[in-house]
Design a protein around this motif. Structure first.
Motif, PDB file in Angstrom:
ATOM      1  N   THR A 128       1.484  -7.856   3.947  1.00  0.00           N
ATOM      2  CA  THR A 128       1.538  -7.117   5.205  1.00  0.00           C
ATOM      3  C   THR A 128       1.890  -8.022   6.385  1.00  0.00           C
ATOM      4  OG1 THR A 128      -0.835  -7.423   5.568  1.00  0.00           O
ATOM      5  CG2 THR A 128      -0.146  -5.441   4.385  1.00  0.00           C
ATOM      6  N   ARG A 129       1.737  -9.353   6.214  1.00  0.00           N
ATOM      7  CA  ARG A 129       2.074 -10.276   7.289  1.00  0.00           C
ATOM      8  C   ARG A 129       3.358 -11.054   7.001  1.00  0.00           C
ATOM      9  NH1 ARG A 129      -3.490 -12.439   6.503  1.00  0.00           N
ATOM     10  NH2 ARG A 129      -4.927 -10.977   7.448  1.00  0.00           N
ATOM     11  N   SER A 130       4.109 -10.634   5.963  1.00  0.00           N
ATOM     12  CA  SER A 130       5.307 -11.362   5.548  1.00  0.00           C
ATOM     13  C   SER A 130       6.568 -10.694   6.081  1.00  0.00           C
ATOM     14  CB  SER A 130       5.384 -11.436   4.020  1.00  0.00           C
ATOM     15  OG  SER A 130       4.252 -12.082   3.485  1.00  0.00           O
ATOM     16  N   ASP A 131       7.617 -11.494   6.247  1.00  0.00           N
ATOM     17  CA  ASP A 131       8.940 -11.001   6.627  1.00  0.00           C
ATOM     18  C   ASP A 131       9.876 -11.091   5.433  1.00  0.00           C
ATOM     19  OD1 ASP A 131       7.926 -10.776   9.174  1.00  0.00           O
ATOM     20  OD2 ASP A 131       8.872 -12.603   9.917  1.00  0.00           O
ATOM     21  N   VAL A 132      10.945 -10.301   5.481  1.00  0.00           N
ATOM     22  CA  VAL A 132      11.970 -10.358   4.444  1.00  0.00           C
ATOM     23  C   VAL A 132      12.860 -11.576   4.691  1.00  0.00           C
ATOM     24  CG1 VAL A 132      13.971  -9.213   3.422  1.00  0.00           C
ATOM     25  CG2 VAL A 132      11.983  -7.857   4.163  1.00  0.00           C
ATOM     26  N   LEU A 147      16.905  -5.829  -8.666  1.00  0.00           N
ATOM     27  CA  LEU A 147      16.625  -6.027  -7.247  1.00  0.00           C
ATOM     28  C   LEU A 147      15.582  -7.129  -7.108  1.00  0.00           C
ATOM     29  CD1 LEU A 147      17.031  -4.805  -4.305  1.00  0.00           C
ATOM     30  CD2 LEU A 147      14.934  -3.526  -4.780  1.00  0.00           C
ATOM     31  N   VAL A 148      15.868  -8.150  -6.314  1.00  0.00           N
ATOM     32  CA  VAL A 148      14.945  -9.268  -6.114  1.00  0.00           C
ATOM     33  C   VAL A 148      14.667  -9.401  -4.620  1.00  0.00           C
ATOM     34  CG1 VAL A 148      14.507 -11.714  -6.475  1.00  0.00           C
ATOM     35  CG2 VAL A 148      15.923 -10.451  -8.116  1.00  0.00           C
ATOM     36  N   LEU A 149      13.408  -9.240  -4.239  1.00  0.00           N
ATOM     37  CA  LEU A 149      12.978  -9.377  -2.840  1.00  0.00           C
ATOM     38  C   LEU A 149      12.257 -10.705  -2.671  1.00  0.00           C
ATOM     39  CD1 LEU A 149      12.129  -8.391   0.042  1.00  0.00           C
ATOM     40  CD2 LEU A 149      10.167  -7.289  -1.076  1.00  0.00           C
ATOM     41  N   ILE A 150      12.712 -11.503  -1.705  1.00  0.00           N
ATOM     42  CA  ILE A 150      12.093 -12.796  -1.413  1.00  0.00           C
ATOM     43  C   ILE A 150      11.565 -12.761   0.020  1.00  0.00           C
ATOM     44  CG2 ILE A 150      12.426 -15.296  -1.302  1.00  0.00           C
ATOM     45  CD1 ILE A 150      14.850 -14.908  -3.158  1.00  0.00           C
ATOM     46  N   THR A 151      10.284 -13.048   0.197  1.00  0.00           N
ATOM     47  CA  THR A 151       9.696 -13.017   1.531  1.00  0.00           C
ATOM     48  C   THR A 151       9.631 -14.420   2.131  1.00  0.00           C
ATOM     49  OG1 THR A 151       7.394 -13.396   0.897  1.00  0.00           O
ATOM     50  CG2 THR A 151       8.227 -11.138   0.691  1.00  0.00           C
ATOM     51  N   GLY A 187      14.599 -10.764   8.088  1.00  0.00           N
ATOM     52  CA  GLY A 187      13.929 -11.152   9.320  1.00  0.00           C
ATOM     53  C   GLY A 187      12.938 -10.139   9.839  1.00  0.00           C
ATOM     54  N   ARG A 188      12.825  -8.984   9.189  1.00  0.00           N
ATOM     55  CA  ARG A 188      11.879  -7.949   9.620  1.00  0.00           C
ATOM     56  C   ARG A 188      10.599  -8.010   8.801  1.00  0.00           C
ATOM     57  NH1 ARG A 188      14.073  -3.284  12.385  1.00  0.00           N
ATOM     58  NH2 ARG A 188      16.342  -3.381  12.625  1.00  0.00           N
ATOM     59  N   ARG A 189       9.494  -7.561   9.407  1.00  0.00           N
ATOM     60  CA  ARG A 189       8.264  -7.371   8.654  1.00  0.00           C
ATOM     61  C   ARG A 189       8.524  -6.306   7.577  1.00  0.00           C
ATOM     62  NH1 ARG A 189       3.299  -9.450  10.741  1.00  0.00           N
ATOM     63  NH2 ARG A 189       3.922 -11.585  11.237  1.00  0.00           N
ATOM     64  N   LEU A 190       7.779  -6.374   6.486  1.00  0.00           N
ATOM     65  CA  LEU A 190       8.082  -5.514   5.348  1.00  0.00           C
ATOM     66  C   LEU A 190       8.037  -4.029   5.708  1.00  0.00           C
ATOM     67  CD1 LEU A 190       6.331  -7.343   2.382  1.00  0.00           C
ATOM     68  CD2 LEU A 190       8.557  -7.714   3.409  1.00  0.00           C
ATOM     69  N   LEU A 223       8.532  -2.986  -0.861  1.00  0.00           N
ATOM     70  CA  LEU A 223       8.195  -3.329   0.517  1.00  0.00           C
ATOM     71  C   LEU A 223       6.843  -2.790   0.959  1.00  0.00           C
ATOM     72  CD1 LEU A 223      11.646  -2.717   2.240  1.00  0.00           C
ATOM     73  CD2 LEU A 223      10.523  -4.910   1.949  1.00  0.00           C
ATOM     74  N   ILE A 224       6.489  -1.598   0.533  1.00  0.00           N
ATOM     75  CA  ILE A 224       5.304  -0.959   1.100  1.00  0.00           C
ATOM     76  C   ILE A 224       4.209  -0.689   0.081  1.00  0.00           C
ATOM     77  CG2 ILE A 224       6.674   0.140   2.896  1.00  0.00           C
ATOM     78  CD1 ILE A 224       6.484   2.768   1.373  1.00  0.00           C
ATOM     79  N   GLU A 225       4.446  -1.024  -1.187  1.00  0.00           N
ATOM     80  CA  GLU A 225       3.438  -0.772  -2.213  1.00  0.00           C
ATOM     81  C   GLU A 225       2.156  -1.533  -1.895  1.00  0.00           C
ATOM     82  OE1 GLU A 225       4.070  -2.491  -6.109  1.00  0.00           O
ATOM     83  OE2 GLU A 225       3.565  -0.565  -7.007  1.00  0.00           O
ATOM     84  N   GLU A 226       1.028  -0.847  -1.978  1.00  0.00           N
ATOM     85  CA  GLU A 226      -0.261  -1.488  -1.730  1.00  0.00           C
ATOM     86  C   GLU A 226      -0.624  -2.362  -2.931  1.00  0.00           C
ATOM     87  OE1 GLU A 226      -2.237  -1.532   0.840  1.00  0.00           O
ATOM     88  OE2 GLU A 226      -0.981  -0.230   2.065  1.00  0.00           O
ATOM     89  N   ARG A 227      -1.028  -3.584  -2.666  1.00  0.00           N
ATOM     90  CA  ARG A 227      -1.413  -4.494  -3.734  1.00  0.00           C
ATOM     91  C   ARG A 227      -2.785  -5.085  -3.437  1.00  0.00           C
ATOM     92  NH1 ARG A 227       3.842  -4.852  -3.347  1.00  0.00           N
ATOM     93  NH2 ARG A 227       5.096  -4.831  -5.231  1.00  0.00           N
ATOM     94  N   GLU A 228      -3.509  -5.351  -4.489  1.00  0.00           N
ATOM     95  CA  GLU A 228      -4.787  -6.035  -4.333  1.00  0.00           C
ATOM     96  C   GLU A 228      -4.527  -7.468  -3.894  1.00  0.00           C
ATOM     97  OE1 GLU A 228      -8.677  -7.380  -6.957  1.00  0.00           O
ATOM     98  OE2 GLU A 228      -7.025  -6.283  -7.884  1.00  0.00           O
ATOM     99  N   GLU A 229      -5.160  -7.873  -2.813  1.00  0.00           N
ATOM    100  CA  GLU A 229      -5.007  -9.254  -2.357  1.00  0.00           C
ATOM    101  C   GLU A 229      -5.631 -10.188  -3.388  1.00  0.00           C
ATOM    102  OE1 GLU A 229      -3.284 -10.209   0.014  1.00  0.00           O
ATOM    103  OE2 GLU A 229      -3.101  -8.588   1.460  1.00  0.00           O
ATOM    104  N   ARG A 230      -5.050 -11.351  -3.517  1.00  0.00           N
ATOM    105  CA  ARG A 230      -5.485 -12.274  -4.549  1.00  0.00           C
ATOM    106  C   ARG A 230      -6.104 -13.523  -3.938  1.00  0.00           C
ATOM    107  NH1 ARG A 230      -0.463 -13.555  -8.164  1.00  0.00           N
ATOM    108  NH2 ARG A 230      -2.034 -14.835  -9.236  1.00  0.00           N
TER     109      ARG A 230
END
Length: 340
Positions: A128-132, A147-151, A187-190, A223-230
């Motif tokens: 949630t605090r990462s940019d693309v 499709l490969v997304l790198i933050t 350059g945008r937040r997710l 981009l928006i899928e909720e994930r358990e923080e690790r």
């Protein structure tokens, strides 16, 4: 008089951390240049005990710091002692060998546990605090796109998309779609990137929009899928090496450490910046099972943005200046790695 008593308190903290034995006036005079008589030291110790800063663990002349004593000692630290150049070079060399984000996190907790001989904990960079940083689109097989997304924090997310064979074979379409996605999202937040990409299909020909929508849909999930923080830990065995520092048993501490939701709350980076070191001592910890411990934490991130927290946890009889210095130094190197 107040300054002298603070000096006596500091000497008691240092000696108790070093020896794990209650500290008496005689040993204070032998180990420290306090410039006063034994009677004065005893009077100062009596005043510190009356103020609840030190206590006698049993009927002896020795005293040990209380949680309040440790707190006053930490609050009155004039500066965090910087790590030596050799230590800084070792940190840089060890972390620079990391090959990906998982390796960075693993090396960080192992390094912190080794430096401090405490339990090291680190939160993975929050999505949630990462940019693309970049999005890659690669044909795989006759009817699939990868499709490969790198933050910006090094997180990598992958999706495989089933599309028409004609779309995979159309190199120009794949290239234009890749360029359009990156121009819109980089350059945008997710969350912002997901919203901006929703109108991208309109810029393509009607015959191309189905494949564009499929790709955008898969990207939305990433981009928006909720994930358990690790949270990752290392050095738990260090607690067992100091059983005398815990009043009864290690079980409540170990139980609390298994609850990652608890650790995430303690690693919260909502307050302060990357230079802010938070120290929770004993009963300042909101978690009952950790009230025989202290925790030293800070945030790390890219630029001015915090994306996660890291720190160490150990008994209240902790070398606070050294632990604070190690946590701050390692967080600075991790932040630098993420901005490369």
């Amino acid at each position: 008089m107040q300054d002298r008593r603070l000096a006596v308190l500091g000497a008691i903290v240092q000696d108790y951390v070093s020896t794990s034995e209650p500290v008496g006036s005689k040993s204070l005079l032998e180990r420290h240049q306090l410039g006063v008589s034994a009677a004065t030291i005893r009077n100062d110790m009596a005043a510190l005990e009356e103020d609840g800063l030190i206590v006698a663990p049993h009927t002896s002349a020795g005293r040990i710091p209380t949680d309040a004593g440790y707190r006053l000692f930490v609050d009155r630290l004039l500066a965090i002692k910087p790590m030596s150049r050799a230590e800084q070079a070792a940190i840089a060399e060890f972390l620079s060998g990391a090959v990906d984000l998982d390796d960075v996190v693993d090396r960080t907790v192992r390094l912190l546990a080794s430096l401090t001989r405490q339990v090291a904990v680190m939160q993975y960079p929050s999505l949630t605090r990462s940019d693309v940083r970049h999005i890659e689109l690669v044909p795989v097989g006759e009817a699939r796109l990868m499709l490969v997304l790198i933050t910006t924090t090094g997180r990598v997310e992958q999706r495989t998309i089933e599309v028409a064979r004609e779309a995979v074979a159309d190199e120009d379409l794949v290239a234009r779609l890749r360029a359009g996605i990156n121009a819109t999202a980089s350059g945008r937040r997710l969350g912002e990137a997901a919203a901006a990409l929703s109108v991208l299909p309109d810029s393509f020909a009607p015959s191309e929009r189905d494949v564009v929508r499929r790709v955008i849909g898969a990207l939305d999930e990433a981009l928006i899928e909720e994930r358990e923080e690790r949270v990752v830990m290392a050095g738990t065995a260090n607690l067992a090496r100091r059983p005398g520092d815990f009043p009864a048993t290690l079980e409540p501490v170990l139980d609390a450490l298994e609850q990652h939701v608890v650790l995430l709350r303690l690693l919260s980076t909502a307050e302060g910046g990357q230079q802010h070191i938070a120290v929770r001592i004993g009963h300042e910890n909101p978690v009952t099972g950790l009230q025989s411990t202290s925790m030293v934490t800070t945030g790390y991130g890219t630029g001015g943005d915090l994306v996660g927290g890291l720190g160490v946890l150990g008994p209240t009889r902790m070398d606070y200046p050294a632990s604070m210095a190690a946590v701050r130094a390692v967080a600075a190197y991790v932040s630098a790695l993420l901005t490369q």
